[in-house]
Design an enzyme around this catalytic site. Structure first.
Site, PDB file in Angstrom:
ATOM      1  N   SER A  34       4.014  -2.965 -11.147  1.00 33.17           N
ATOM      2  CA  SER A  34       3.499  -1.300 -11.441  1.00 33.17           C
ATOM      3  C   SER A  34       2.832  -0.854 -12.493  1.00 33.17           C
ATOM      4  CB  SER A  34       4.448  -1.070 -11.296  1.00 33.17           C
ATOM      5  OG  SER A  34       4.068   0.683 -11.154  1.00 33.17           O
ATOM      6  N   ASP A  64       0.889   1.387  -0.407  1.00 32.38           N
ATOM      7  CA  ASP A  64       1.467   1.097  -1.866  1.00 32.38           C
ATOM      8  C   ASP A  64       1.564   2.971  -1.956  1.00 32.38           C
ATOM      9  OD1 ASP A  64       3.053   1.258  -4.688  1.00 32.38           O
ATOM     10  OD2 ASP A  64       2.539  -1.020  -4.442  1.00 32.38           O
ATOM     11  N   HIS A 119       6.317  -0.104  -2.145  1.00 29.79           N
ATOM     12  CA  HIS A 119       5.835  -0.468  -4.108  1.00 29.79           C
ATOM     13  C   HIS A 119       6.054  -1.927  -4.391  1.00 29.79           C
ATOM     14  CE1 HIS A 119       4.442   0.289  -7.621  1.00 29.79           C
ATOM     15  NE2 HIS A 119       5.416   0.553  -7.879  1.00 29.79           N
TER      16      HIS A 119
END
Length: 539
Positions: free
Chosen positions: A248, A480, A508
């Site tokens: 991320s 996601d 995610h």
């Protein structure tokens, strides 16, 4: 913007892996930064920023290390026991201000677990779980150092550094526990001027607290500076090139490293990628749409289950969303009990955060259904409060980790503000509500937080090309919620050596979440240096 990563086998709120990532935190943060108001308005500012980003690429630093930085690059780490079996810890120094290295240091916490063997040691593998603000050391000790594939841990020393301002590395603290409780309960869907003023006041108090706690450090917690810290660590560890897995926001950190030091970028895995070329408002808007995509998947699954409190097999996903929004509206009018020892009731803001927390991992959907059932049918908000507390990293004693403080501090330095005034938010509400009828209003208002930041931003949208770097693997998950798939496509397209690896699924990030195809491709890359073909898709 804030995201958190939860491992597939972990139920949110019951066991925490420490794997936090980047996502829009309803009240605490958005992917934005403080800046002055412009008469052109947010739409014009966004268009100008996007145009400039399309032209501007992050420039690589000179290959030769400046003499003023030599002492940092040649320092020796003194490893000691961490108190966690198998792990060692040390403290590394970096210049507070790279432009003025003689004016003071920042002390960064480092941890490692040495390669277990057998097989030839491949060097160090640095990991970062994102946030910004997630503790890399917590992630290493609670998951990566014990949960990454055995063959990877056998060949690499597993290493983590908490970025400046985060967790063990001179953490920024903005509010105490009671103040943070009040902050997280503030209404982020204001109905009138009084509620708008209350929300603005909450943002101002948060920002003032951060500024009072760390007035110097607050100016030097940017992603560029954190990436430069990683290069010092690479050298101190004795590695010619950096091997790295970032998730991320950690993908933005890793890509930034590659852009600054393309000749030193080794095997980089960027999982759940961000697009660095987007202005803050566009990032927040696209992330809002990402949460809606994830919610639609949850809704379709929910109505197939016998315990879905939002509808049955004949209920459309859109109607499920309307039913949830109606529940949020009821809470806005009258919060419900939670049994919390500190007397907190379940407000609309806490409930929304709890639902968003469960969007990160489809393994949490059952827990979300149970929590919604208790709240809707029994007027018991305890379950959703647990989900919300896990998101904010609120501890049992009422204290909070510094996740949200560091998150805002980095975001507000990295990009100019998404919005500068409440009027700009109101102007953008239709667009955000179109992106997500359920979450759009709250996420739009959350994007106002950095308008009141005490430090001017130092970053701006830009492309990252990293010309000359070896192949870099960029991983995107099609549904996601926090880092929309389009961002992975965009980053892979910007990087001169980017290889896009796609996971067709929910949740995610993708590595270590159950896809043998994804895991095999990444493990092969880390162990043999063979990157997957660009465009490889897994399910």
């Amino acid at each position: 913007m804030h995201t958190r990563r939860t491992h597939r086998r972990t139920r949110i709120g019951r066991t925490r892996t420490g794997a936090t990532l980047l996502a829009a935190a309803l009240l605490a943060t958005a992917c934005s930064a403080g800046g002055a108001s412009t008469s052109a308005g947010p739409a014009a500012a966004e268009a100008a920023g996007a145009t400039k980003a399309a032209r501007t690429a992050l420039a690589a630093l000179p290959q030769a290390t400046p003499s003023a930085l030599t002492p940092y690059y040649e320092q020796k780490l003194k490893w000691r026991d961490c108190g966690v079996p198998g792990f060692q810890c040390a403290t590394m120094k970096a210049p507070l201000d790279y432009a003025k290295p003689s004016e003071g240091d920042v002390r960064l916490a480092v941890a490692r677990k040495k390669a277990t063997g057998p097989g030839e040691r491949l060097g160090s593998l640095l990991v970062n779980p994102g946030g910004p603000g997630g503790s890399a050391i917590g992630y290493l000790q609670q998951y990566a150092g014990i949960g990454y594939p055995e063959e990877v841990r056998a060949r690499y020393d597993m290493v983590a550094v908490d970025p400046r301002g985060v967790a063990r590395s001179e953490p920024i603290e903005c509010l105490d526990g009671r103040e943070m409780d009040a902050y997280t309960q503030t209404d982020v869907t204001p109905d009138d001027q009084g509620e708008t003023d209350e929300l603005v006041g909450a943002y101002q108090k948060f920002a003032e607290g951060c500024g009072a706690d760390a007035p110097k450090l607050l100016r030097h917690v940017s992603t560029v500076e954190a990436a430069r810290d990683m290069d010092i660590l690479r050298a101190v560890l004795g590695d010619e090139k950096l091997t790295y897995v970032g998730a991320s926001y950690g993908t933005f950190l890793g890509a930034t490293y590659a852009g600054l030091f393309p000749d030193r970028a080794g095997r980089l895995v960027l999982d759940g990628a961000m697009d660095p070329s987007l202005p803050a408002r566009r990032l927040n808007l696209e992330q809002t749409a990402g949460f809606e995509t994830a919610f639609q998947s949850f809704a379709k699954d929910c109505v197939k289950q016998p315990d879905c409190p939002l509808g049955d097999k004949n209920t459309t996903p859109d109607q499920v969303g309307k039913n949830l929004k109606a529940f949020f509206d009821d809470l806005d009018a009258e919060p419900i009990p939670t049994g919390d020892a500190d007397g907190r009731r379940l407000t609309e803001s806490l409930a929304t955060t709890g639902v968003i927390a469960a969007m990160y991992d489809e393994g949490a959907w059952q827990q979300l259904r149970e929590s919604l059932t208790s709240a809707i049918k029994e007027k018991d908000g305890a379950g959703l409060l647990v989900l919300s507390d896990s998101y904010y990293e609120r501890e049992a004693d009422g204290g909070y980790s510094n996740l949200m403080f560091a998150n805002a501090s980095v975001n507000c330095l990295d990009l100019p503000a998404a919005f500068s005034t409440p009027d700009e938010v109101r102007e953008a509400l239709p667009e955000f509500e179109k992106a997500s009828p359920v979450f759009g209003e709250g996420l739009a208002w959350s994007s106002l937080n950095c308008a009141y930041w005490p430090v001017e931003p130092t970053g701006e949208p830009h492309r990252i090309e990293a010309a000359g770097a070896t192949p870099i693997v960029v991983v995107g998950t099609t549904r996601d919620p926090a880092t929309p798939y389009r961002w992975a496509e965009a980053l892979a397209g910007q990087l001169s050596s980017g290889r896009l690896l796609t996971y067709e699924g929910d949740g995610h990030t993708a590595y270590g979440r159950g896809s043998a195809c994804i895991d095999s491709a990444i493990n092969t890359y880390l162990l043999r240096g063979t990157a997957p073909e660009d465009g490889t898709r897994c399910s």
